[in-house]
Design a protein around this motif. Structure first.
Motif, PDB file in Angstrom:
ATOM      1  N   THR B 250       0.837  -1.204   0.000  1.00 28.09           N
ATOM      2  CA  THR B 250       0.000   0.000   0.000  1.00 28.09           C
ATOM      3  C   THR B 250       0.871   1.252   0.000  1.00 28.09           C
ATOM      4  N   CYS B 251       1.948   1.212   0.771  1.00 24.69           N
ATOM      5  CA  CYS B 251       2.883   2.354   0.780  1.00 24.69           C
ATOM      6  C   CYS B 251       3.455   2.587  -0.611  1.00 24.69           C
ATOM      7  N   THR B 256       4.059   5.721  -5.530  1.00 23.93           N
ATOM      8  CA  THR B 256       4.003   5.825  -6.990  1.00 23.93           C
ATOM      9  C   THR B 256       3.149   7.023  -7.398  1.00 23.93           C
ATOM     10  N   LYS B 257       2.029   7.190  -6.697  1.00 26.74           N
ATOM     11  CA  LYS B 257       1.141   8.331  -6.966  1.00 26.74           C
ATOM     12  C   LYS B 257       1.843   9.647  -6.607  1.00 26.74           C
ATOM     13  N   ARG B 309      13.585  -0.032  -0.205  1.00 23.77           N
ATOM     14  CA  ARG B 309      12.947  -0.981  -1.110  1.00 23.77           C
ATOM     15  C   ARG B 309      11.650  -0.405  -1.682  1.00 23.77           C
ATOM     16  N   MET B 310      10.805   0.149  -0.777  1.00 23.30           N
ATOM     17  CA  MET B 310       9.526   0.711  -1.238  1.00 23.30           C
ATOM     18  C   MET B 310       9.759   1.865  -2.210  1.00 23.30           C
ATOM     19  N   GLY B 315       9.966   3.879  -8.022  1.00 20.93           N
ATOM     20  CA  GLY B 315      10.675   4.640  -9.040  1.00 20.93           C
ATOM     21  C   GLY B 315      11.547   5.771  -8.515  1.00 20.93           C
ATOM     22  N   PHE B 316      11.643   5.927  -7.179  1.00 24.73           N
ATOM     23  CA  PHE B 316      12.469   7.005  -6.618  1.00 24.73           C
ATOM     24  C   PHE B 316      13.949   6.646  -6.661  1.00 24.73           C
ATOM     25  N   ARG B 317      14.793   7.694  -6.600  1.00 27.11           N
ATOM     26  CA  ARG B 317      16.240   7.505  -6.644  1.00 27.11           C
ATOM     27  C   ARG B 317      16.887   8.128  -5.421  1.00 27.11           C
TER      28      ARG B 317
END
Lengths: 336, 336
Positions: B250-251, B256-257, B309-310, B315-317
């Motif tokens: 869920t996180c 992602t949003k 990991r989340m 898609g974060f860096r």
């Protein structure tokens, strides 16, 4: 504690104090410490033994590491010295059951209504509940507190030099689990004990007397300590953790009755939380006043000066105060 | 703490932890600390100001001396440095109101059913209560926690070097009291904030924005963070104390949003209790896992490794971890 530096941790830890109580209570109910003591160290193995979910148990065990009850290394979880001594059900010093009484619904309720109790100056819990005849809370007390009382009673035996004592006749008032009188009888084969408490509570004491193998020297007198006939000729009258429930006038009335039951040369032995006269310590004793405010109409943790006054008004002589370290309990003794 | 010596005090203090919580809560409700701060020091005078009975107040104040919140001398009671900094209602660091949330009935209920939660691996409180739309618990949270959050937000402002920042557009998700976004706007006149939360909660944030004089740069988007349209082009998206309520999947969905709402070069800023990867500390962060077990279906205090990991899956860096001492909160940041 350093009082000179503001500590946000102190505030937060106190806000969350109830969570530490709940964590330790849950661990005792799941018997986590006993399982770990047998050499079960991995999360998965402990979870299986305790019938718990690994996810839930991990959060609990990690909390207990922070709280000082567990240690963790590459092999898993282990007991701290404190948990090994007091929380492993197979340890002679086990006293995990006491959490059941300290967190009994009625006591917790008093603290839930603490603001109101401070406003009133007396418990905000429906009056007189715990002091009513045959209230089952005292059966629970007797069961839960027996191990802790047994430890304190051993220390009392040392203080009284019980093993070298003559054949004392001992009255144990509001005996509860009976562990104070029973322990004295176990340590000296000449000691006879008469225990006073509600009938339902004395059934627990009788069980304990059987376990200690002193049944032949253990008798009971069911009823209220304020009403039942004590008999007379006692060398010792024990008042363990009883007077704190009442106001000083009521305590004096009971002490007068106690004095009449003593033989010449006999002594009253009061086991209590006793704060220093200026109420600066010991910590547990000072705090205990609030437990009495929260839960009783007019009880208190009385200082030695206050006991001296009550004892003197009841006709007693030469009151003395004694520590029972490492127990937080203290003993006030006085002569007939 | 010395783990080599068995400590009966540690066991007893933990059994009685809920009593320390109740004592501090009662003192805050009676506003004892604020009265003492004005120079009211004797028991009788404090009792009159706080409309309490001297007998009840004595037991409470002596408890608070032992607990580290008061000092006592011949002139009466005084505030410890901790109480002066955090418990006097007129102090800039006042955060006494937070006790209302930490001891809210729903949270306490979770701990009352903790044994069952550990068995199940999930909260034993009726599911989903707190996470339901417009639950009034979050209005209470917003009111009670605003002062503590304000302090944490100042520290976050330092970390972000907000006073030297350009004209950031900031999204504050599950803003609650709104103090994180509002504080950034207060510290930099170029910052605009859009706050997302339930409508009833945002009313509290709007009050706080008025007080901080940033209304013109403060907008709201009422609704669930999972459903409401965030808009886009944000330089910062704040996620303060929100992700801990949910499972990792869920996180990730929410992250992602969030990422889609960020401008190029934008960052997500997660404020949380973050335990070290081995869950050996910090103390408050490790303990917070149990709060989530007790009260949520699948929430947790996630480690930095778990956040990495989340964030990566979303898609974060370049995720980074930052302390906010003296606050126990930590910050995880990552780039779009």
């Amino acid at each position: 504690m350093n009082h000179n530096e503001p500590s946000l941790s102190l505030v937060w830890d106190t806000f969350c104090g109830y969570q530490r109580t709940a964590a330790l209570k849950a661990a005792i109910e799941l018997d986590v410490f006993t399982q770990i003591a047998t050499g079960t160290t991995t999360l998965e193995a402990i979870a299986e033994r305790c019938q718990a979910a690994p996810r839930g148990l991990r959060a609990l065990l990690d909390h207990l590491v922070i709280d000082g009850f567990l240690l963790r290394d590459a092999r898993g979880y282990h007991l701290s010295a404190t948990a090994a001594a007091f929380l492993d059900r197979n340890a002679p010093g086990y006293l995990g059951s006491a959490v059941t009484f300290v967190t009994a619904p009625r006591i917790v309720e008093g603290f839930t209504k603490l603001t109101e109790a401070v406003r009133r100056g007396t418990s905000a819990v429906t009056e007189d509940g715990a002091l009513a005849p045959e209230n089952p809370v005292w059966v629970e007390f007797a069961r839960a507190m027996a191990p802790l009382a047994g430890m304190t009673a051993m220390l009392l035996g040392n203080l009284l030099e019980i093993e070298r004592a003559p054949s004392w006749k001992v009255l144990d008032i509001a005996a509860g689990h009976g562990m104070f009188g029973i322990t004295l009888a176990r340590l000296n084969a000449g000691v006879r004990v008469i225990a006073v408490d509600w009938k339902n509570v004395l059934a627990v004491a009788e069980d304990n007397a059987r376990t200690a193998n002193v049944t032949e020297r253990f008798q009971t007198r069911p009823g209220s300590a304020f009403e039942v006939a004590f008999g007379d000729g006692y060398d010792l009258v024990l008042l363990p953790n009883f007077l704190h429930h009442f106001d000083p006038a009521t305590c004096e009335r009971l002490l007068t009755k106690v004095r009449a039951a003593l033989a010449p040369g006999g002594r009253v032995v009061i086991v209590e939380f006793v704060p220093n006269d200026d109420r600066s310590g010991p910590a547990d004793a000072v705090r205990f006043s609030l437990v009495m405010l929260a839960g009783t109409p007019a009880g208190d943790a009385y200082t030695f000066a206050e006991y001296q006054r009550m004892l003197s008004n009841a006709g007693f002589r030469q009151p003395t105060l004694h520590d029972l370290a490492p127990s937080p309990a203290r003993v006030v003794m006085a002569e007939r």
